[in-house]
Design a protein around this motif. Structure first.
Motif, PDB file in Angstrom:
ATOM      1  N   ILE A 295     -47.560 -13.631 149.913  1.00 21.03           N
ATOM      2  CA  ILE A 295     -46.269 -13.523 149.224  1.00 21.03           C
ATOM      3  C   ILE A 295     -45.291 -14.571 149.737  1.00 21.03           C
ATOM      4  N   LEU A 296     -45.220 -14.727 151.056  1.00 24.17           N
ATOM      5  CA  LEU A 296     -44.255 -15.703 151.588  1.00 24.17           C
ATOM      6  C   LEU A 296     -44.572 -17.128 151.162  1.00 24.17           C
ATOM      7  N   LYS A 297     -45.861 -17.406 150.975  1.00 19.48           N
ATOM      8  CA  LYS A 297     -46.231 -18.763 150.544  1.00 19.48           C
ATOM      9  C   LYS A 297     -45.742 -19.028 149.123  1.00 19.48           C
ATOM     10  N   SER A 298     -45.565 -17.943 148.347  1.00 18.60           N
ATOM     11  CA  SER A 298     -45.138 -18.139 146.959  1.00 18.60           C
ATOM     12  C   SER A 298     -43.610 -18.134 146.820  1.00 18.60           C
ATOM     13  N   LEU A 299     -42.906 -17.875 147.925  1.00 16.02           N
ATOM     14  CA  LEU A 299     -41.444 -17.765 147.843  1.00 16.02           C
ATOM     15  C   LEU A 299     -40.761 -18.864 148.658  1.00 16.02           C
ATOM     16  N   ARG A 300     -39.795 -19.503 148.058  1.00 12.73           N
ATOM     17  CA  ARG A 300     -39.006 -20.486 148.808  1.00 12.73           C
ATOM     18  C   ARG A 300     -37.562 -20.390 148.319  1.00 12.73           C
ATOM     19  N   HIS A 301     -36.695 -19.897 149.198  1.00  6.71           N
ATOM     20  CA  HIS A 301     -35.305 -19.671 148.794  1.00  6.71           C
ATOM     21  C   HIS A 301     -34.453 -19.652 150.051  1.00  6.71           C
ATOM     22  N   GLN A 302     -33.208 -20.078 149.920  1.00  4.31           N
ATOM     23  CA  GLN A 302     -32.355 -20.156 151.122  1.00  4.31           C
ATOM     24  C   GLN A 302     -32.056 -18.786 151.721  1.00  4.31           C
ATOM     25  N   ASN A 303     -32.273 -17.712 150.972  1.00  2.36           N
ATOM     26  CA  ASN A 303     -32.022 -16.377 151.522  1.00  2.36           C
ATOM     27  C   ASN A 303     -33.305 -15.588 151.787  1.00  2.36           C
ATOM     28  N   ILE A 304     -34.405 -16.324 151.909  1.00  4.20           N
ATOM     29  CA  ILE A 304     -35.679 -15.696 152.287  1.00  4.20           C
ATOM     30  C   ILE A 304     -36.234 -16.494 153.464  1.00  4.20           C
ATOM     31  N   VAL A 305     -36.675 -15.785 154.491  1.00  2.00           N
ATOM     32  CA  VAL A 305     -37.115 -16.485 155.705  1.00  2.00           C
ATOM     33  C   VAL A 305     -38.259 -17.450 155.366  1.00  2.00           C
ATOM     34  N   ASP A 306     -38.205 -18.625 155.964  1.00  2.00           N
ATOM     35  CA  ASP A 306     -39.165 -19.665 155.613  1.00  2.00           C
ATOM     36  C   ASP A 306     -40.414 -19.573 156.498  1.00  2.00           C
ATOM     37  N   LEU A 307     -41.567 -19.449 155.860  1.00  2.00           N
ATOM     38  CA  LEU A 307     -42.834 -19.512 156.602  1.00  2.00           C
ATOM     39  C   LEU A 307     -43.221 -20.986 156.680  1.00  2.00           C
ATOM     40  N   ILE A 308     -43.125 -21.545 157.890  1.00  2.00           N
ATOM     41  CA  ILE A 308     -43.306 -22.995 158.043  1.00  2.00           C
ATOM     42  C   ILE A 308     -44.791 -23.369 158.093  1.00  2.00           C
ATOM     43  N   ALA A 309     -45.562 -22.579 158.812  1.00  2.00           N
ATOM     44  CA  ALA A 309     -46.991 -22.912 158.954  1.00  2.00           C
ATOM     45  C   ALA A 309     -47.787 -21.664 159.336  1.00  2.00           C
ATOM     46  N   VAL A 310     -49.090 -21.733 159.113  1.00  2.00           N
ATOM     47  CA  VAL A 310     -49.998 -20.666 159.550  1.00  2.00           C
ATOM     48  C   VAL A 310     -51.062 -21.338 160.410  1.00  2.00           C
ATOM     49  N   ILE A 311     -51.207 -20.860 161.647  1.00  2.00           N
ATOM     50  CA  ILE A 311     -52.171 -21.477 162.562  1.00  2.00           C
ATOM     51  C   ILE A 311     -53.259 -20.468 162.903  1.00  2.00           C
ATOM     52  N   GLN A 312     -54.500 -20.865 162.641  1.00  2.00           N
ATOM     53  CA  GLN A 312     -55.621 -19.953 162.913  1.00  2.00           C
ATOM     54  C   GLN A 312     -56.284 -20.337 164.231  1.00  2.00           C
ATOM     55  N   THR A 313     -56.468 -19.346 165.112  1.00  2.00           N
ATOM     56  CA  THR A 313     -57.214 -19.615 166.349  1.00  2.00           C
ATOM     57  C   THR A 313     -58.372 -18.613 166.420  1.00  2.00           C
TER      58      THR A 313
END
Ligand code: AMP
Length: 287
Positions: free
Chosen positions: A57-75
């Motif tokens: 869901i966060l990857k599909s949302l980009r708005h100044q009033n929604i927290v920004d998911l900058i990256a996803v790191i898999q370990t």
């Protein structure tokens, strides 16, 4: 290959959510602060369902009033979600500064509703709006970002059945409290109404200890006697009919006229009658 985790320097523990621990860290390349949410795999290297939903869901949302998911790191051990860092959540902000001014309330409400209008336009329901899930900057006129999408999901088709174990009790609308599994974006608007009241008064609107107490508090205020829409729901009880809702005038004393009108439109018992996020923004309260 360079390990992307080396780009982040952990600083301190920020808190623990439903399925992950959150750390404050600094991006050594840019000096920017970030929040790292660490999600452990469950059996067979699977991710918790809530995490998968939150990422999608966060990857599909980009708005100044929604927290920004900058990256996803898999370990090998876990998955790390890298979020923009925001100073406080709204609950901590209110604990720190006490009663907000009418202008601060309006400023926060507008941002919340702008984020929500965008999200609902993208057919996403948050399903867990409450002050601790709204991140804010630590300044006099705080920037607000909707966060924690662990319970969020796509809506759209109204007849679909969803879980009714959503939304933290105090912010849960009457239909869902009574076990209704068909709901839509209006579920979030009820929560926004509860948050609006809390911002104005610095008090929690309906502070029930369990589902029944919660619904009774709502009915004592707004009345259940005329609410035929609830009568077939799984957790409806006959005794509820005796609540006529005498308590609402005392609740409203701290709102100005436009604020009161908007609040009551958010708190419509019938979800079909409840105002939408977009309509809220057009309300005279914001003029
Ligand atoms: P959550 O799992 O999203 O509920 O996060 C747990 C806690 O971590 C929250 O209550 C916040 O205190 C903190 N937190 C989450 N996301 C951020 C962020 N982007 N910036 C700063 N703190 C955060």
């Amino acid at each position: 290959m360079a390990d992307p985790l080396n780009n982040y320097l952990n600083q301190k523990l920020l808190g623990e959510g439903a399925y992950g621990i959150v750390y404050k860290a600094r991006d050594v390349r840019t000096g920017q602060n970030v929040a790292l949410k660490q999600i452990k795999y469950v059996d067979d290297n699977d991710l918790p369902t809530m995490a998968i939903r939150e990422i999608a869901i966060l990857k599909s949302l980009r708005h100044q009033n929604i927290v920004d998911l900058i990256a996803v790191i898999q370990t090998f051990q876990d998955l790390k979600l890298v979020f923009e860092y925001v100073d406080l959540d709204l609950k901590k902000y209110m604990d720190k500064y006490g009663r907000l001014t009418p202008l601060q309330v309006k400023f926060l409400m507008r941002q919340l509703l702008e984020g929500l209008t965008y999200m609902h336009g993208k057919r996403v329901m948050h399903r867990d709006l409450k002050p601790s899930n709204l991140l804010v900057s630590d300044e006099n006129m705080p920037v607000l970002k909707i966060a924690d999408f662990g319970l969020a999901r796509g809506a759209g088709i109204q007849v679909r059945q969803y879980s009714h174990w959503v939304v933290t009790l105090w912010y849960r609308c009457p239909g869902v409290l009574l076990g209704c599994k068909k709901y839509n974006y209006s579920i979030d608007i009820w929560s926004v109404g509860c948050i609006f009241y809390e911002l104005i008064t610095n008090k929690i609107l309906f502070l029930g200890q369990n589902e029944k107490e919660q619904i009774i508090k709502i009915f004592q205020t707004f009345g259940a006697s005329n609410e035929n829409i609830f009568k077939g729901l799984p957790l409806w009880e006959k005794e509820f009919i005796n609540y006529f809702g005498a308590k609402s005038p005392e609740l409203l004393s701290e709102f100005d006229e436009n604020g009161r009108d908007l609040f009551l439109k958010m708190m419509k018992m019938d979800p079909e009658q409840r105002i939408s996020a977009k309509e809220c923004l057009e309300h005279p309260y914001f003029k």
